[in-house]
Enzyme design. Sequence first.
Site, PDB file in Angstrom:
ATOM      1  N   HIS A 122       0.957  -1.177   0.154  1.00 28.11           N
ATOM      2  CA  HIS A 122       0.071   0.086  -0.106  1.00 28.11           C
ATOM      3  C   HIS A 122       0.796   1.389  -0.053  1.00 28.11           C
ATOM      4  O   HIS A 122       0.448   2.209  -0.536  1.00 28.11           O
ATOM      5  CB  HIS A 122      -1.042  -0.109   1.365  1.00 28.11           C
ATOM      6  CG  HIS A 122      -2.026   1.094   1.111  1.00 28.11           C
ATOM      7  ND1 HIS A 122      -3.208   0.853   0.472  1.00 28.11           N
ATOM      8  CD2 HIS A 122      -2.236   1.941   1.717  1.00 28.11           C
ATOM      9  CE1 HIS A 122      -4.047   1.929   0.263  1.00 28.11           C
ATOM     10  NE2 HIS A 122      -3.342   2.725   1.382  1.00 28.11           N
ATOM     11  N   HIS A 129     -10.274   2.323  -1.177  1.00 21.17           N
ATOM     12  CA  HIS A 129     -10.360   2.141   0.381  1.00 21.17           C
ATOM     13  C   HIS A 129     -11.020   0.830   0.508  1.00 21.17           C
ATOM     14  O   HIS A 129     -12.399   0.736   0.871  1.00 21.17           O
ATOM     15  CB  HIS A 129     -11.121   3.011   0.921  1.00 21.17           C
ATOM     16  CG  HIS A 129     -10.585   3.655   2.281  1.00 21.17           C
ATOM     17  ND1 HIS A 129     -11.054   3.965   3.546  1.00 21.17           N
ATOM     18  CD2 HIS A 129      -8.985   3.713   2.709  1.00 21.17           C
ATOM     19  CE1 HIS A 129     -10.200   4.175   4.304  1.00 21.17           C
ATOM     20  NE2 HIS A 129      -9.004   4.233   3.784  1.00 21.17           N
ATOM     21  N   GLY A 166      -1.752   7.845  -9.009  1.00 24.46           N
ATOM     22  CA  GLY A 166      -2.842   7.094  -8.884  1.00 24.46           C
ATOM     23  C   GLY A 166      -2.455   6.029  -7.480  1.00 24.46           C
ATOM     24  O   GLY A 166      -1.900   6.399  -6.517  1.00 24.46           O
TER      25      GLY A 166
END
EC number: 6.3.5.3
Length: 779
Positions: A52, A98, A560
């Site tokens: 992440h 998310h 992004g």
Amino acid sequence: MINPDNNDLYDLNEALKVENLTINDYEEICKRLKRKPNRTELGMFGVMWSEHCCYRNSKPLLSNFPTKGKNILVGPGENAGVIDVGNNQKLVFKIESHNHPSAIEPFQGAATGVGGILRDIFTMGARPIAVLNSLRFGNLDKTSNMDLLRGVVSGIAHYGNCVGVPTVGGEIDFDDSYSGNPLVNVMALGLLETNEIVCSGAKNVGSPVLYVGNTTGRDGVGGASFASSELTITSLDDRPAVQVGDPFIEKSLIEACLDAFKTGDVIAAQDMGAAGLTCSSAEMAANGNLGISIDLDLVPSREDNMSSYQYLLSESQERMLFVVKEEKINNLIEKFNKWGLYANVIGEVIETNEVIISHKRKIVAQIPTSALSDDTPVNLHNVMKNPPNYLLKKWKWNENNLPEINEQKIFSLKENKSFSYSEIILKLLANPSIASKRWIYKQYDSQVQANTVFKPGESDAAVIRLREQNEKNKSKVFSGVAASVDCNSRWVSLDPFRGTIAAVAESARNVSCVGAEPVAITNNLNFSSPETEIGYWQLSSSCNAISEACKALETPVTGGNVSLYNESKNRDNEITPINPTPVIGMVGKIDNVEKAISTEWKNINDQIWLIGSHKSETTIAASSYLEYFHGEITGRPPKIDLQDEKFCQSFLRNAILNNFVVSSHDISDGGLAIALAECCILSAKGATIELEKDLNRDDNVLFSEGGSRIIFSIDKMKEKEWSNYLKKIQINSQSNVYVKKIGYVSSEILKIKIQDKNICDISVEELTEKFNNSISGYF
């Protein structure tokens, strides 16, 4: 140096499992530190070395994206991309996911997804002006999927509506692969309000580090690591890893930050998103090639007895980290306090390239900035040379596998009975993936700020009027931006390369359909585990496609998000990966929003035209028709010729600019028949259409899908001028491109003929009823 006596005693194997680190990672950490890490430091490495935060599996693939162009001001590496949209105006935009938080806490997961992407925008000095979303859920015949949809939509609506940013568009699709792992991607746009773009690199040794915003709690601890692992049956136990947001504090934070940025007294800014204080401090230090020291005792907290680990890994929302001018610190603190925000000096910029953390008068972490940010591990994978066998088998499918057409009826392999074309069109319109999303977007405030040109559902892309807060434009001619988010996940699952090419092309086509020129993209790469051969091949193929398509269409990538490990595991340890879903967020610019056009027909007797490419394939393979009517997800998606795609879009934009085109709509899910039906529904007008016969099947004419095709209507008062225009530009001399009249706007009925044979005759009222009441019928 850190005192070795401060190292915690901990079970190494258990700690590595919690932090999602390997023993090789641990050995590398020891090598970087030249000692063993304590438990706090191990947690910092866990979040910063997660997929992440550091893109350890995808970084080599992302490096091939085109990132430069004439309008690009800031590309990948900052909080968001920035482009020049003319008239001394700069647009800031980005997309984020998310997914995992929304799977276990749909309301808060989605709400904080909105809050997080808004902070990325205003951290650059821009006022957020619009939000879009791209959502994926399992099929609505399962109560659990309905609950997830209801929670996610409520969360997006709550946060966006309260903070005062319009939700102007998006897309949603339903497929069983998302049942255990929904996707929640949020894109935000902002208009720069400061003289200079606010960047994140720390400067000036000795400058104070200022914490601003909400207090720090234990919510969201380990959120970045959680987002970098697969979802299992025990993932509900990870609810504490989901953040809790407060949109009213976010609203105050937006106003206070923009006010502070305009003073020029803020040197650098970073929001505390994934990995919280750890990530924000490490990235600020690394981007400035300096170090940062922080005293956790000075951090405003909402809970007692928090450990250094919890302070550093908390992802409590609505928090910012600034480097500011020392002589202006009191003025800035006063500004933030006026807005009801905490503002504490918690550290300073230091000369050594380290992040040094103190707690209770002891140094609890001391790590080189490069180890946390710049020089993070990269996992190298071998890429399969050939597509997997299961896809090669699917690619052999062709239309000869379908039943023959008998007396204008088609036998459905899914329902084991025959249907007329009219019945098929109505069935496709009622499918939730095609049907109106009105039940969803009516919950969003799309009109706040009064700059939304078209309401959601009225146009192929959202169009936002660019108007400064203190408007001095006396001519009342406003420029604007258009934005669209797109991905046909079915196509990508059947061919990651062709499917992703199509996603980039469709997002640009949607922007062109409102009259805007596509400028740049942001992307959200939602994939399953990269540790499987097929998973990494899908990711690699998709990234190659983005690179090729963006180069051809001249729409560079400004940044992004990568979201991997999107898969769910049931009680029997069976893994279900999602369909690969590379969502493309395209932005474009338009000089005069008064020239922007919507989807619906405008006037009775306006001509209806079709533009397309002979080289861009059209087929019912991989189509919505094949899936929803025949129950088969198979075949190879059509190939799109990107040069013809670019020409078709340019042709349409010029025709709009010359005031010929009064409506336009791209042909996508469901093919030409569904595109025509949607134009009829939105306008409450009919259409009389006559089409050429396909050599093989009439359902190919109606329901085939492919790129480079757009239907548009021409003002009935300008037919002669339009004919002369076509002769002047010699459109039909382009051997690969065709532009042809297929009918005209009529009243109340959609009538379609193929080679003088009546195919369908459906009232607009019946079309509308099926289209509008599908999703709402589940709730």
